[in-house]
Scaffold this motif. Structure first.
Motif, PDB file in Angstrom:
ATOM      1  N   LEU A  47       0.823  -1.210   0.000  1.00  0.00           N
ATOM      2  CA  LEU A  47       0.000   0.000   0.000  1.00  0.00           C
ATOM      3  C   LEU A  47       0.863   1.269   0.000  1.00  0.00           C
ATOM      4  CD1 LEU A  47      -2.812  -1.118   2.468  1.00  0.00           C
ATOM      5  CD2 LEU A  47      -2.901  -1.005  -0.024  1.00  0.00           C
ATOM      6  N   SER A  48       2.050   1.182   0.579  1.00  0.00           N
ATOM      7  CA  SER A  48       2.961   2.333   0.562  1.00  0.00           C
ATOM      8  C   SER A  48       3.435   2.630  -0.854  1.00  0.00           C
ATOM      9  CB  SER A  48       4.169   2.069   1.470  1.00  0.00           C
ATOM     10  OG  SER A  48       3.775   1.984   2.826  1.00  0.00           O
ATOM     11  N   GLU A  49       3.603   1.580  -1.639  1.00  0.00           N
ATOM     12  CA  GLU A  49       3.981   1.778  -3.049  1.00  0.00           C
ATOM     13  C   GLU A  49       2.813   2.348  -3.844  1.00  0.00           C
ATOM     14  OE1 GLU A  49       5.217  -1.970  -4.510  1.00  0.00           O
ATOM     15  OE2 GLU A  49       6.996  -2.120  -3.231  1.00  0.00           O
ATOM     16  N   LEU A  50       1.604   1.925  -3.498  1.00  0.00           N
ATOM     17  CA  LEU A  50       0.427   2.342  -4.253  1.00  0.00           C
ATOM     18  C   LEU A  50       0.008   3.779  -3.941  1.00  0.00           C
ATOM     19  CD1 LEU A  50      -2.034   1.682  -6.088  1.00  0.00           C
ATOM     20  CD2 LEU A  50      -3.176   0.852  -4.000  1.00  0.00           C
ATOM     21  N   ALA A  51       0.079   4.162  -2.677  1.00  0.00           N
ATOM     22  CA  ALA A  51      -0.457   5.456  -2.240  1.00  0.00           C
ATOM     23  C   ALA A  51       0.092   6.642  -3.047  1.00  0.00           C
ATOM     24  CB  ALA A  51      -0.204   5.647  -0.746  1.00  0.00           C
ATOM     25  N   PRO A  52       1.421   6.786  -3.224  1.00  0.00           N
ATOM     26  CA  PRO A  52       1.911   7.948  -3.985  1.00  0.00           C
ATOM     27  C   PRO A  52       1.500   7.916  -5.461  1.00  0.00           C
ATOM     28  CG  PRO A  52       3.708   6.444  -3.475  1.00  0.00           C
ATOM     29  CD  PRO A  52       2.538   5.989  -2.680  1.00  0.00           C
ATOM     30  N   VAL A  53       1.299   6.718  -6.006  1.00  0.00           N
ATOM     31  CA  VAL A  53       0.871   6.611  -7.403  1.00  0.00           C
ATOM     32  C   VAL A  53      -0.549   7.157  -7.554  1.00  0.00           C
ATOM     33  CG1 VAL A  53       0.361   5.032  -9.301  1.00  0.00           C
ATOM     34  CG2 VAL A  53       2.366   4.638  -7.846  1.00  0.00           C
ATOM     35  N   VAL A  54      -1.441   6.740  -6.642  1.00  0.00           N
ATOM     36  CA  VAL A  54      -2.822   7.222  -6.690  1.00  0.00           C
ATOM     37  C   VAL A  54      -2.868   8.712  -6.367  1.00  0.00           C
ATOM     38  CG1 VAL A  54      -5.117   6.998  -5.646  1.00  0.00           C
ATOM     39  CG2 VAL A  54      -3.749   4.953  -6.134  1.00  0.00           C
ATOM     40  N   ASP A  55      -2.038   9.142  -5.404  1.00  0.00           N
ATOM     41  CA  ASP A  55      -1.961  10.575  -5.104  1.00  0.00           C
ATOM     42  C   ASP A  55      -1.538  11.363  -6.341  1.00  0.00           C
ATOM     43  OD1 ASP A  55      -2.752  10.210  -2.505  1.00  0.00           O
ATOM     44  OD2 ASP A  55      -0.707  10.215  -1.678  1.00  0.00           O
ATOM     45  N   GLY A  56      -0.590  10.805  -7.093  1.00  0.00           N
ATOM     46  CA  GLY A  56      -0.118  11.473  -8.309  1.00  0.00           C
ATOM     47  C   GLY A  56      -1.220  11.594  -9.352  1.00  0.00           C
ATOM     48  N   LEU A  57      -2.018  10.548  -9.506  1.00  0.00           N
ATOM     49  CA  LEU A  57      -3.135  10.591 -10.447  1.00  0.00           C
ATOM     50  C   LEU A  57      -4.170  11.627 -10.022  1.00  0.00           C
ATOM     51  CD1 LEU A  57      -3.669   6.760 -11.082  1.00  0.00           C
ATOM     52  CD2 LEU A  57      -2.865   8.451 -12.739  1.00  0.00           C
ATOM     53  N   GLN A  58      -4.382  11.715  -8.723  1.00  0.00           N
ATOM     54  CA  GLN A  58      -5.360  12.671  -8.206  1.00  0.00           C
ATOM     55  C   GLN A  58      -4.890  14.110  -8.433  1.00  0.00           C
ATOM     56  OE1 GLN A  58      -4.983  14.233  -4.682  1.00  0.00           O
ATOM     57  NE2 GLN A  58      -6.760  15.499  -5.148  1.00  0.00           N
ATOM     58  N   VAL A  59      -3.601  14.369  -8.167  1.00  0.00           N
ATOM     59  CA  VAL A  59      -3.033  15.707  -8.385  1.00  0.00           C
ATOM     60  C   VAL A  59      -3.072  16.063  -9.867  1.00  0.00           C
ATOM     61  CG1 VAL A  59      -0.927  17.085  -8.275  1.00  0.00           C
ATOM     62  CG2 VAL A  59      -1.583  15.643  -6.330  1.00  0.00           C
ATOM     63  N   GLU A  60      -2.726  15.097 -10.695  1.00  0.00           N
ATOM     64  CA  GLU A  60      -2.727  15.323 -12.143  1.00  0.00           C
ATOM     65  C   GLU A  60      -4.130  15.668 -12.638  1.00  0.00           C
ATOM     66  OE1 GLU A  60      -1.874  12.741 -16.217  1.00  0.00           O
ATOM     67  OE2 GLU A  60      -0.952  12.135 -14.308  1.00  0.00           O
ATOM     68  N   GLN A  61      -5.128  14.986 -12.094  1.00  0.00           N
ATOM     69  CA  GLN A  61      -6.506  15.273 -12.494  1.00  0.00           C
ATOM     70  C   GLN A  61      -6.921  16.674 -12.056  1.00  0.00           C
ATOM     71  OE1 GLN A  61      -9.678  13.090 -10.535  1.00  0.00           O
ATOM     72  NE2 GLN A  61     -10.798  12.879 -12.467  1.00  0.00           N
ATOM     73  N   GLU A  62      -6.515  17.067 -10.862  1.00  0.00           N
ATOM     74  CA  GLU A  62      -6.854  18.405 -10.367  1.00  0.00           C
ATOM     75  C   GLU A  62      -6.199  19.489 -11.218  1.00  0.00           C
ATOM     76  OE1 GLU A  62      -5.945  18.819  -6.267  1.00  0.00           O
ATOM     77  OE2 GLU A  62      -7.655  17.615  -5.587  1.00  0.00           O
ATOM     78  N   VAL A  63      -4.947  19.259 -11.589  1.00  0.00           N
ATOM     79  CA  VAL A  63      -4.233  20.229 -12.432  1.00  0.00           C
ATOM     80  C   VAL A  63      -4.923  20.358 -13.781  1.00  0.00           C
ATOM     81  CG1 VAL A  63      -2.086  20.686 -13.664  1.00  0.00           C
ATOM     82  CG2 VAL A  63      -2.018  19.900 -11.295  1.00  0.00           C
ATOM     83  N   GLN A  64      -5.291  19.215 -14.369  1.00  0.00           N
ATOM     84  CA  GLN A  64      -5.970  19.247 -15.659  1.00  0.00           C
ATOM     85  C   GLN A  64      -7.320  19.942 -15.567  1.00  0.00           C
ATOM     86  OE1 GLN A  64      -6.411  15.386 -17.384  1.00  0.00           O
ATOM     87  NE2 GLN A  64      -7.529  16.114 -19.174  1.00  0.00           N
ATOM     88  N   ARG A  65      -8.031  19.662 -14.485  1.00  0.00           N
ATOM     89  CA  ARG A  65      -9.356  20.266 -14.295  1.00  0.00           C
ATOM     90  C   ARG A  65      -9.231  21.773 -14.115  1.00  0.00           C
ATOM     91  NH1 ARG A  65     -12.877  21.035  -9.778  1.00  0.00           N
ATOM     92  NH2 ARG A  65     -15.093  20.813 -10.337  1.00  0.00           N
ATOM     93  N   SER A  66      -8.200  22.200 -13.367  1.00  0.00           N
ATOM     94  CA  SER A  66      -7.972  23.617 -13.138  1.00  0.00           C
ATOM     95  C   SER A  66      -7.621  24.330 -14.430  1.00  0.00           C
ATOM     96  CB  SER A  66      -6.834  23.802 -12.117  1.00  0.00           C
ATOM     97  OG  SER A  66      -6.554  25.163 -11.927  1.00  0.00           O
ATOM     98  N   ALA A  67      -6.842  23.650 -15.245  1.00  0.00           N
ATOM     99  CA  ALA A  67      -6.440  24.237 -16.533  1.00  0.00           C
ATOM    100  C   ALA A  67      -7.626  24.406 -17.445  1.00  0.00           C
ATOM    101  CB  ALA A  67      -5.376  23.345 -17.191  1.00  0.00           C
TER     102      ALA A  67
END
Length: 318
Positions: free
Chosen positions: A294-314
């Motif tokens: 889960l420690s390996e997975l968490a930053p990957v999912v966090d990255g997808l979430q941040v990327e989606q927010e950036v795209q949505r903001s743009a």
């Protein structure tokens, strides 16, 4: 005829002690015995410790035996089909990567089983639900690339399956190193102690039966007088009673000493504690692996979430 006579003597010899023990036991249960041979305090203390050890083995095994049942954490409200349990999540993901159309993707999800049905654990159920949800989202996604949530769910599915496999590995370790050991102690070592204690109780009953028999027959120690005031005579009956009591006392002492040795051996063995350490080690290894996955997975999912927010903001600022 001689054989029949010999059989009768052997039967009487074996039956008489049983009858004497039974009669003595019944009298004690009915409160008809005033003088009962007492066991040594140290022996009684060992019995209490053995009883406590037996109780904790029964109590712990009652709970931890769940590790022998694969579906002990599988939710009762889940309804999964044969196809759902047909292939592993990893196999389905591999098939999905080669799918070129929605129909092929659906076929990959419902592909016939390649081996035995998949495990029914909570983590495996989460993995299967996550993968199915991922594909449902992706099939309805009209944007470029991959739906972020669908991608995260697929990665979560793969991670959950790995956690489920780690749980199964834990269960196997617990079954072989803890459950087997504690079951052996309960069904073998403690049974030896129970058998030894039974031998002590039987010899004690025989001793008290012999004493009661000597009193009822009017036998007295030399120099003592009977109820009629006549000095007891050391005749053949007196000698027979004395020998019977002495033999019963020797047997009682021998059985008690043997039982003490058996009970001490059971109480002093390090096996139960070693088995408990193995149980904890298996649990620790499982939780460690789950943490790492889960420690390996968490930053990957966090990255997808941040990327989606950036795209949505743009998109909003465009």
């Amino acid at each position: 005829m001689d054989k029949v006579s010999a059989f009768g003597k052997n039967f009487t010899a074996s039956f008489s002690p049983f009858a004497a023990r039974t009669q003595q036991y019944v009298k004690e249960q009915l409160g008809q015995v005033d003088d009962k041979t007492q066991l040594p305090p140290d022996y009684i203390e060992l019995e209490k410790r053995i009883d406590a050890l037996k109780q904790i083995h029964q109590k712990m095994l009652q709970v931890t035996s769940q590790y022998s049942h694969e579906a002990y954490d599988y939710p009762n409200n889940i309804k999964e089909s044969f196809n759902d349990l047909g292939r592993t999540v990893s196999e389905k993901v591999h098939l999905l990567t080669t799918a070129t159309s929605p129909a092929e993707a659906q076929a990959a999800l419902t592909a016939p089983p390649s081996a035995k049905p998949q495990p029914k654990t909570f983590s495996h159920a989460i993995a299967r639900a996550s993968l199915a949800s991922s594909q449902l989202l992706q099939q309805q996604y009209t944007g470029a690339g991959e739906d972020p949530l669908a991608a995260a769910l697929e990665k979560y599915a793969l991670a959950s399956e790995r956690v489920g496999e780690a749980r199964l590995a834990q269960d196997a370790q617990i079954q072989s190193r803890f459950l087997a050991g504690w079951s052996t102690t309960l069904n073998t070592n403690l049974m030896f102690a129970t058998r030894a204690r039974k031998g002590v109780e039987n010899s004690r009953l025989l001793l008290d039966a012999a004493k009661a028999k000597s009193k009822n027959s009017g036998w007295h120690l030399p120099g003592q007088t009977n109820s009629r005031g006549v000095e007891g005579r050391n005749d053949e009956a007196d000698e027979s009673s004395r020998v019977e009591i002495e033999q019963a006392e020797d047997e009682f002492v021998g059985q008690t000493e043997e039982a003490v040795g058996v009970m001490k051996n059971v109480l002093d063995t390090p096996e139960p504690l070693r088995n408990l350490a193995d149980l904890i080690a298996a649990q620790l290894e499982y939780h460690k692996k789950a943490y790492e996955i889960l420690s390996e997975l968490a930053p990957v999912v966090d990255g997808l979430q941040v990327e989606q927010e950036v795209q949505r903001s743009a998109e909003f600022t465009a």
